[in-house]
Write a protein that holds these residues in place. Structure first.
Motif, PDB file in Angstrom:
ATOM      1  N   ARG A 155     -27.141 -58.429  58.966  1.00  0.00           N
ATOM      2  CA  ARG A 155     -25.714 -58.692  59.096  1.00  0.00           C
ATOM      3  C   ARG A 155     -25.466 -60.193  58.944  1.00  0.00           C
ATOM      4  O   ARG A 155     -26.132 -61.010  59.569  1.00  0.00           O
ATOM      5  CB  ARG A 155     -25.228 -58.200  60.450  1.00  0.00           C
ATOM      6  N   GLY A 156     -24.515 -60.561  58.105  1.00  0.00           N
ATOM      7  CA  GLY A 156     -24.217 -61.956  57.845  1.00  0.00           C
ATOM      8  C   GLY A 156     -24.830 -62.485  56.558  1.00  0.00           C
ATOM      9  O   GLY A 156     -24.452 -63.575  56.099  1.00  0.00           O
ATOM     10  N   ASP A 157     -25.760 -61.734  55.953  1.00  0.00           N
ATOM     11  CA  ASP A 157     -26.350 -62.157  54.684  1.00  0.00           C
ATOM     12  C   ASP A 157     -25.311 -62.118  53.567  1.00  0.00           C
ATOM     13  O   ASP A 157     -24.503 -61.182  53.485  1.00  0.00           O
ATOM     14  CB  ASP A 157     -27.506 -61.226  54.283  1.00  0.00           C
ATOM     15  N   ILE A 158     -25.339 -63.110  52.684  1.00  0.00           N
ATOM     16  CA  ILE A 158     -24.609 -63.031  51.419  1.00  0.00           C
ATOM     17  C   ILE A 158     -25.557 -62.395  50.408  1.00  0.00           C
ATOM     18  O   ILE A 158     -26.712 -62.823  50.279  1.00  0.00           O
ATOM     19  CB  ILE A 158     -24.158 -64.420  50.936  1.00  0.00           C
ATOM     20  N   VAL A 159     -25.092 -61.366  49.706  1.00  0.00           N
ATOM     21  CA  VAL A 159     -25.972 -60.626  48.813  1.00  0.00           C
ATOM     22  C   VAL A 159     -25.315 -60.433  47.448  1.00  0.00           C
ATOM     23  O   VAL A 159     -24.093 -60.348  47.325  1.00  0.00           O
ATOM     24  CB  VAL A 159     -26.348 -59.246  49.402  1.00  0.00           C
ATOM     25  N   VAL A 160     -26.166 -60.368  46.428  1.00  0.00           N
ATOM     26  CA  VAL A 160     -25.764 -59.985  45.071  1.00  0.00           C
ATOM     27  C   VAL A 160     -26.193 -58.542  44.873  1.00  0.00           C
ATOM     28  O   VAL A 160     -27.324 -58.177  45.209  1.00  0.00           O
ATOM     29  CB  VAL A 160     -26.434 -60.890  44.025  1.00  0.00           C
ATOM     30  N   PHE A 161     -25.293 -57.725  44.336  1.00  0.00           N
ATOM     31  CA  PHE A 161     -25.624 -56.301  44.201  1.00  0.00           C
ATOM     32  C   PHE A 161     -24.969 -55.705  42.961  1.00  0.00           C
ATOM     33  O   PHE A 161     -23.972 -56.213  42.444  1.00  0.00           O
ATOM     34  CB  PHE A 161     -25.187 -55.523  45.451  1.00  0.00           C
ATOM     35  N   HIS A 162     -25.568 -54.608  42.497  1.00  0.00           N
ATOM     36  CA  HIS A 162     -25.014 -53.871  41.374  1.00  0.00           C
ATOM     37  C   HIS A 162     -23.757 -53.131  41.809  1.00  0.00           C
ATOM     38  O   HIS A 162     -23.678 -52.605  42.929  1.00  0.00           O
ATOM     39  CB  HIS A 162     -26.036 -52.859  40.850  1.00  0.00           C
ATOM     40  N   HIS A 163     -22.776 -53.105  40.903  1.00  0.00           N
ATOM     41  CA  HIS A 163     -21.518 -52.434  41.180  1.00  0.00           C
ATOM     42  C   HIS A 163     -20.942 -51.962  39.850  1.00  0.00           C
ATOM     43  O   HIS A 163     -21.102 -52.636  38.826  1.00  0.00           O
ATOM     44  CB  HIS A 163     -20.546 -53.400  41.873  1.00  0.00           C
ATOM     45  N   PRO A 164     -20.281 -50.802  39.836  1.00  0.00           N
ATOM     46  CA  PRO A 164     -19.777 -50.293  38.550  1.00  0.00           C
ATOM     47  C   PRO A 164     -18.804 -51.228  37.853  1.00  0.00           C
ATOM     48  O   PRO A 164     -18.884 -51.433  36.641  1.00  0.00           O
ATOM     49  CB  PRO A 164     -19.110 -48.963  38.931  1.00  0.00           C
ATOM     50  N   ARG A 165     -17.850 -51.802  38.582  1.00  0.00           N
ATOM     51  CA  ARG A 165     -16.816 -52.651  37.969  1.00  0.00           C
ATOM     52  C   ARG A 165     -16.507 -53.831  38.891  1.00  0.00           C
ATOM     53  O   ARG A 165     -15.839 -53.636  39.915  1.00  0.00           O
ATOM     54  CB  ARG A 165     -15.533 -51.842  37.735  1.00  0.00           C
ATOM     55  N   PRO A 166     -16.939 -55.052  38.543  1.00  0.00           N
ATOM     56  CA  PRO A 166     -17.843 -55.418  37.450  1.00  0.00           C
ATOM     57  C   PRO A 166     -19.283 -55.076  37.799  1.00  0.00           C
ATOM     58  O   PRO A 166     -19.558 -54.644  38.931  1.00  0.00           O
ATOM     59  CB  PRO A 166     -17.632 -56.932  37.339  1.00  0.00           C
ATOM     60  N   PRO A 167     -20.220 -55.253  36.849  1.00  0.00           N
ATOM     61  CA  PRO A 167     -21.593 -54.789  37.101  1.00  0.00           C
ATOM     62  C   PRO A 167     -22.339 -55.528  38.201  1.00  0.00           C
ATOM     63  O   PRO A 167     -23.287 -55.000  38.753  1.00  0.00           O
ATOM     64  CB  PRO A 167     -22.278 -54.985  35.740  1.00  0.00           C
ATOM     65  N   LEU A 168     -21.925 -56.760  38.531  1.00  0.00           N
ATOM     66  CA  LEU A 168     -22.551 -57.507  39.619  1.00  0.00           C
ATOM     67  C   LEU A 168     -21.473 -58.115  40.493  1.00  0.00           C
ATOM     68  O   LEU A 168     -20.484 -58.658  39.999  1.00  0.00           O
ATOM     69  CB  LEU A 168     -23.453 -58.625  39.075  1.00  0.00           C
ATOM     70  N   LEU A 169     -21.670 -58.012  41.816  1.00  0.00           N
ATOM     71  CA  LEU A 169     -20.753 -58.612  42.773  1.00  0.00           C
ATOM     72  C   LEU A 169     -21.548 -59.401  43.799  1.00  0.00           C
ATOM     73  O   LEU A 169     -22.746 -59.174  44.005  1.00  0.00           O
ATOM     74  CB  LEU A 169     -19.927 -57.539  43.488  1.00  0.00           C
ATOM     75  N   ILE A 170     -20.855 -60.318  44.484  1.00  0.00           N
ATOM     76  CA  ILE A 170     -21.450 -61.066  45.578  1.00  0.00           C
ATOM     77  C   ILE A 170     -20.497 -61.013  46.763  1.00  0.00           C
ATOM     78  O   ILE A 170     -19.314 -61.336  46.639  1.00  0.00           O
ATOM     79  CB  ILE A 170     -21.767 -62.516  45.158  1.00  0.00           C
ATOM     80  N   LYS A 171     -21.005 -60.548  47.908  1.00  0.00           N
ATOM     81  CA  LYS A 171     -20.209 -60.430  49.132  1.00  0.00           C
ATOM     82  C   LYS A 171     -21.118 -60.718  50.328  1.00  0.00           C
ATOM     83  O   LYS A 171     -22.322 -60.922  50.196  1.00  0.00           O
ATOM     84  CB  LYS A 171     -19.622 -59.022  49.281  1.00  0.00           C
ATOM     85  N   ARG A 172     -20.512 -60.683  51.525  1.00  0.00           N
ATOM     86  CA  ARG A 172     -21.274 -60.887  52.755  1.00  0.00           C
ATOM     87  C   ARG A 172     -21.419 -59.564  53.493  1.00  0.00           C
ATOM     88  O   ARG A 172     -20.444 -58.812  53.626  1.00  0.00           O
ATOM     89  CB  ARG A 172     -20.588 -61.917  53.650  1.00  0.00           C
ATOM     90  N   VAL A 173     -22.627 -59.293  53.975  1.00  0.00           N
ATOM     91  CA  VAL A 173     -22.884 -58.062  54.713  1.00  0.00           C
ATOM     92  C   VAL A 173     -22.223 -58.157  56.079  1.00  0.00           C
ATOM     93  O   VAL A 173     -22.531 -59.044  56.877  1.00  0.00           O
ATOM     94  CB  VAL A 173     -24.401 -57.814  54.859  1.00  0.00           C
ATOM     95  N   ALA A 174     -21.308 -57.208  56.351  1.00  0.00           N
ATOM     96  CA  ALA A 174     -20.607 -57.175  57.638  1.00  0.00           C
ATOM     97  C   ALA A 174     -21.098 -56.046  58.527  1.00  0.00           C
ATOM     98  O   ALA A 174     -20.887 -56.092  59.740  1.00  0.00           O
ATOM     99  CB  ALA A 174     -19.103 -57.034  57.403  1.00  0.00           C
ATOM    100  N   GLY A 175     -21.724 -55.035  57.932  1.00  0.00           N
ATOM    101  CA  GLY A 175     -22.202 -53.913  58.721  1.00  0.00           C
ATOM    102  C   GLY A 175     -23.474 -53.340  58.122  1.00  0.00           C
ATOM    103  O   GLY A 175     -23.578 -53.164  56.901  1.00  0.00           O
ATOM    104  N   ILE A 176     -24.465 -53.055  58.977  1.00  0.00           N
ATOM    105  CA  ILE A 176     -25.730 -52.468  58.562  1.00  0.00           C
ATOM    106  C   ILE A 176     -25.787 -51.030  59.057  1.00  0.00           C
ATOM    107  O   ILE A 176     -24.922 -50.601  59.837  1.00  0.00           O
ATOM    108  CB  ILE A 176     -26.918 -53.296  59.093  1.00  0.00           C
ATOM    109  N   PRO A 177     -26.768 -50.241  58.606  1.00  0.00           N
ATOM    110  CA  PRO A 177     -26.823 -48.833  59.023  1.00  0.00           C
ATOM    111  C   PRO A 177     -26.743 -48.655  60.541  1.00  0.00           C
ATOM    112  O   PRO A 177     -27.425 -49.337  61.300  1.00  0.00           O
ATOM    113  CB  PRO A 177     -28.183 -48.375  58.474  1.00  0.00           C
ATOM    114  N   GLY A 178     -25.853 -47.747  60.951  1.00  0.00           N
ATOM    115  CA  GLY A 178     -25.659 -47.466  62.368  1.00  0.00           C
ATOM    116  C   GLY A 178     -24.532 -48.239  63.015  1.00  0.00           C
ATOM    117  O   GLY A 178     -24.099 -47.881  64.124  1.00  0.00           O
ATOM    118  N   ASP A 179     -24.037 -49.273  62.376  1.00  0.00           N
ATOM    119  CA  ASP A 179     -22.947 -50.070  62.941  1.00  0.00           C
ATOM    120  C   ASP A 179     -21.636 -49.286  62.935  1.00  0.00           C
ATOM    121  O   ASP A 179     -21.362 -48.500  62.027  1.00  0.00           O
ATOM    122  CB  ASP A 179     -22.744 -51.361  62.146  1.00  0.00           C
ATOM    123  N   HIS A 180     -20.804 -49.553  63.951  1.00  0.00           N
ATOM    124  CA  HIS A 180     -19.449 -49.009  64.030  1.00  0.00           C
ATOM    125  C   HIS A 180     -18.491 -50.136  63.653  1.00  0.00           C
ATOM    126  O   HIS A 180     -18.419 -51.159  64.350  1.00  0.00           O
ATOM    127  CB  HIS A 180     -19.164 -48.489  65.438  1.00  0.00           C
TER     128      HIS A 180
END
Length: 259
Positions: A91-116
Motif C-alpha cells: 500500500r502506497g507504492d506507485i506502480v506501472v501496470f498494463h491497462h486496456p486504454r491506454p495500454p500502460l498507466l501509472i497510479k498509487r496503490v491505495a488498497g491491497i487484497p483484503g482491504d476494506h
C-alpha cells in the motif's frame, strides 16, 4: 680534437607504465559488452517512461521522464527472485501496470487484497481508518459523486465503466469495497483529476510490471488542471537568452527519487 660527448638516452619505461592503445578487436568487444549490458538493463531491469497527464500531480508532473525498476515488483519465478531483488506490492507504492486504454498507466496503490476501501469527499479510508496521504492533491473542481463518494450507489458518470459498475456490488460489504485476492485498488495523486479504480476497477497482480525509481529529466509542460500552478510548473516568460536556454527544463527535479 676532443671526443664527441656521449648522448644520454632515457631508459625505456617499465612495461607497467606504457600506454597501450586497444586493438580494433578489443574496442569492438568492449562496445559489444556495453551494448549487451545496456540491453539487459532496459529489457529486464530498467526502462524510461514519460508522464503525459496530470493524474499523478504533484508527485509526477507532465514532462517528467522516469526511470522505472521492472524487476522489483514484476511477477517472476523462484529462480529470478533469488538472483534479483523482489518484494510484494505494498500500500502506497506507485506502480506501472498494463491497462486496456491506454495500454500502460501509472497510479498509487491505495488498497491491497483484503482491504476494506471507502472514499468520502475524495478522502481515502482503509479498514475503517482515514489514511494520511501527504502526496494527495485536491484541486478545486465541481462535485462528482462517482469520484468523491466510493463505492457509489447511483450510476451518475458516463466515464464509469459499465462492466465495473455491474461488478462492483458483488464486492461491497457494509458500504465498503473489499479488495479480492490478487487484485489492487489504485488512485491518482491528483485526486480530483484522475480516472482510476473508482472508474474502471481493480488491477490484477500480473498486470503490475514496474515501480518508478527516479526522475532523470523533466521538460516544462503546462497543466490543464491547475487553477494556480506551482512555481516549478509554470512556463517562463523571460525573454532573456539565458532564461530561454535554461527555462525549458525543470532542473530542480532531475534525479529526484520518486516516492
Amino acid at each position: 680534437m676532443s671526443a664527441p660527448a656521449s648522448i644520454r638516452t632515457q631508459p625505456p619505461l617499465p612495461h607497467a607504465h606504457r600506454l597501450l592503445l586497444p586493438t580494433p578487436s578489443d574496442a569492438f568487444a568492449l562496445l559489444l559488452r556495453t551494448l549487451v549490458v545496456g540491453l539487459f538493463l532496459l529489457t529486464f531491469l530498467l526502462q524510461p517512461y514519460l508522464i503525459p497527464s496530470e493524474s499523478m500531480e504533484r508527485t509526477l508532473l507532465i514532462g517528467d521522464f522516469l526511470l522505472v525498476n521492472k524487476q522489483i515488483l514484476a511477477p517472476s519465478d523462484a529462480l529470478s527472485r533469488t538472483l534479483l531483488p523482489y518484494r510484494e506490492v505494498q500500500r502506497g507504492d506507485i506502480v506501472v501496470f498494463h491497462h486496456p486504454r491506454p495500454p500502460l498507466l501509472i497510479k498509487r496503490v491505495a488498497g491491497i487484497p483484503g482491504d476494506h476501501i471507502r472514499v468520502d469527499d475524495g478522502h481515502l479510508s482503509v479498514n475503517g481508518l482515514r489514511i494520511f496521504e501527504p502526496w494527495a492533491a485536491f484541486e478545486p473542481t465541481s462535485y462528482n459523486p462517482a469520484r468523491d463518494v466510493f463505492p457509489g450507489t447511483v450510476y451518475s458518470d458516463p466515464n464509469v465503466s459499465p462492466d465495473w459498475w455491474h461488478k462492483l456490488p458483488t464486492l461491497v460489504q457494509n458500504g465498503e469495497l473489499v479488495v479480492p485476492p490478487g487484485q489492487y485498488f489504485v488512485l491518482g495523486d491528483n485526486r480530483n483529476h484522475s480516472e482510476d479504480s473508482r472508474f474502471w476497477g481493480l488491477v490484477p497482480r500480473d498486470a503490475i510490471i514496474a515501480r518508478p525509481m527516479l526522475i532523470y529529466f523533466s521538460v516544462r509542460r503546462p497543466s490543464s488542471t491547475d487553477v494556480e500552478q506551482p512555481s516549478d510548473d509554470k512556463l517562463g516568460h523571460d525573454r532573456e537568452l539565458t532564461a530561454k536556454l535554461t527555462g525549458f527544463a525543470r532542473w530542480e527535479r532531475i534525479f529526484r527519487v520518486v516516492r
